[in-house]
Design an enzyme around this catalytic site. Structure first.
Site, mmCIF file in Angstrom:
data_model
loop_
_atom_site.group_PDB
_atom_site.id
_atom_site.type_symbol
_atom_site.label_atom_id
_atom_site.label_comp_id
_atom_site.label_asym_id
_atom_site.label_seq_id
_atom_site.Cartn_x
_atom_site.Cartn_y
_atom_site.Cartn_z
ATOM 1 N N GLY A 78 14.374 13.296 10.982
ATOM 2 C CA GLY A 78 13.126 13.924 10.523
ATOM 3 C C GLY A 78 12.247 14.487 11.623
ATOM 4 C CB SER A 79 12.708 15.230 15.217
ATOM 5 O OG SER A 79 13.815 16.088 15.206
ATOM 6 C CG ASN A 80 13.848 20.224 13.208
ATOM 7 O OD1 ASN A 80 13.429 21.145 13.905
ATOM 8 N ND2 ASN A 80 15.006 19.620 13.457
ATOM 9 C CG MET A 84 23.214 15.340 6.871
ATOM 10 S SD MET A 84 23.553 16.554 8.158
ATOM 11 C CE MET A 84 25.191 16.015 8.625
ATOM 12 N NE ARG A 85 24.634 14.155 0.118
ATOM 13 C CZ ARG A 85 25.571 13.332 -0.317
ATOM 14 N NH1 ARG A 85 26.623 13.801 -0.950
ATOM 15 N NH2 ARG A 85 25.474 12.046 -0.120
ATOM 16 C CG LEU A 86 27.441 23.489 0.231
ATOM 17 C CD1 LEU A 86 26.991 24.161 1.519
ATOM 18 C CD2 LEU A 86 28.963 23.558 0.097
ATOM 19 C CG ASN A 117 19.761 24.673 7.108
ATOM 20 O OD1 ASN A 117 19.234 23.564 7.273
ATOM 21 N ND2 ASN A 117 20.991 24.931 7.505
ATOM 22 C CG HIS A 176 23.599 25.392 11.988
ATOM 23 N ND1 HIS A 176 24.158 24.315 11.328
ATOM 24 C CD2 HIS A 176 24.516 25.805 12.890
ATOM 25 C CE1 HIS A 176 25.371 24.103 11.804
ATOM 26 N NE2 HIS A 176 25.614 24.996 12.754
HETATM 27 C C1 GRF Z 1 18.822 19.346 13.539
HETATM 28 O O1 GRF Z 1 19.572 19.462 14.719
HETATM 29 C C2 GRF Z 1 19.083 20.512 12.623
HETATM 30 O O2 GRF Z 1 19.370 21.683 13.313
HETATM 31 C C3 GRF Z 1 20.308 20.064 11.863
HETATM 32 O O3 GRF Z 1 20.104 18.689 11.666
HETATM 33 C C4 GRF Z 1 19.285 18.170 12.703
HETATM 34 C C5 GRF Z 1 18.141 17.456 12.037
HETATM 35 O O4 GRF Z 1 17.362 16.764 12.956
HETATM 36 N N1 GRF Z 1 20.467 20.819 10.641
HETATM 37 P P1 GRF Z 1 16.010 16.058 12.463
HETATM 38 O O5 GRF Z 1 16.377 15.148 11.298
HETATM 39 O O6 GRF Z 1 15.053 17.121 12.076
HETATM 40 O O7 GRF Z 1 15.545 15.254 13.652
#
Ligand code: GRF
Length: 201
Positions: free
Chosen positions: A12-14, A87-89, A104, A106
């Site tokens: 959840g850092s993003n 982590m789901r499509l 999203n 990536h």
């Molecule tokens: C990130 O590297 C993002 O690019 C990928 O999953 C990771 C999620 O990191 N899709 P966080 O959970 O936001 O720390």
């Protein structure tokens, strides 16, 4: 004010970087939805005062889970869905409910290295650069139209862990800005609709 939801599966850092960027703006993260019970993202949501919901794919089909997700999104009147490590499509059920309004991030320069091991694969590759992509979500795995890409030059002797850290730091810079811009566009489009309504009255 525009409302978004974050869908996450892990750290959840993003999510946190986006929440911090929106502080003091008119836009809000209405809720966070996660499919993994013990994910650290729940503690972050709690600390930020953002409602966190768990959905489970264990005994349900993808469509059933997405119905539940849609229920939560509707309840909170969400206008933008932000995937951050989800982590789901997604199936057409969710994608079509938010046309062009699911994004999203990536950790590679798509179309290179889609899927779950992007950082390791790009690190191990012979490519001169690694990087990050923000894109709109379609039915495929990391295939939707690119919004922004940023590259990172290689540093000789850098370890995978160091490269990972630089990639995540870049994500935390870029994703909140892209999300903020989209929210501003959503807000402007609502004002435009109001203006044209007024003119037709
Ligand atoms: C990130 O590297 C993002 O690019 C990928 O999953 C990771 C999620 O990191 N899709 P966080 O959970 O936001 O720390």
């Amino acid at each position: 004010m525009a409302k978004l939801a974050v869908l996450a599966s892990g750290n959840g850092s993003n999510f946190q970087a986006i929440a911090q960027r929106l502080e003091g703006t008119q836009h809000v993260i209405a809720c966070m939805i996660c499919d993994r019970k013990a994910a650290p993202v729940f503690a972050r949501a709690h600390a930020l005062g953002i409602p966190g919901y768990r959905v489970s794919y264990l005994k349900a089909t993808r469509e059933e889970v997405e119905q539940e997700v849609l229920g939560i999104l509707n309840e909170h009147r969400v206008e933008l869905v932000v995937l951050a490590g989800y982590m789901r499509l997604l199936s057409s059920l969710l994608v079509d409910a938010y046309p062009g309004r699911i994004v999203n991030i990536h950790p590679s320069l798509l179309p290179s290295f889609p899927g779950t091991n992007a950082i390791e694969e790009s690190f191990e590759s012979k490519d001169y650069e690694m990087g990050v992509t923000v894109h709109r979500v379609d039915y495929g795995m990391d295939t939707g139209p690119v919004i922004v890409q940023r590259s990172l030059s290689r540093i000789p002797g850098e370890t995978l862990e160091q490269a990972e850290q630089r990639i995540h730091a870049l994500e935390h810079q870029i994703y909140p800005e892209v999300v903020m811009n989209i929210l501003e566009d959503i807000e402007k489009s609502k004002q435009f609709v109001c203006e044209s309504d007024r003119r037709t009255l």
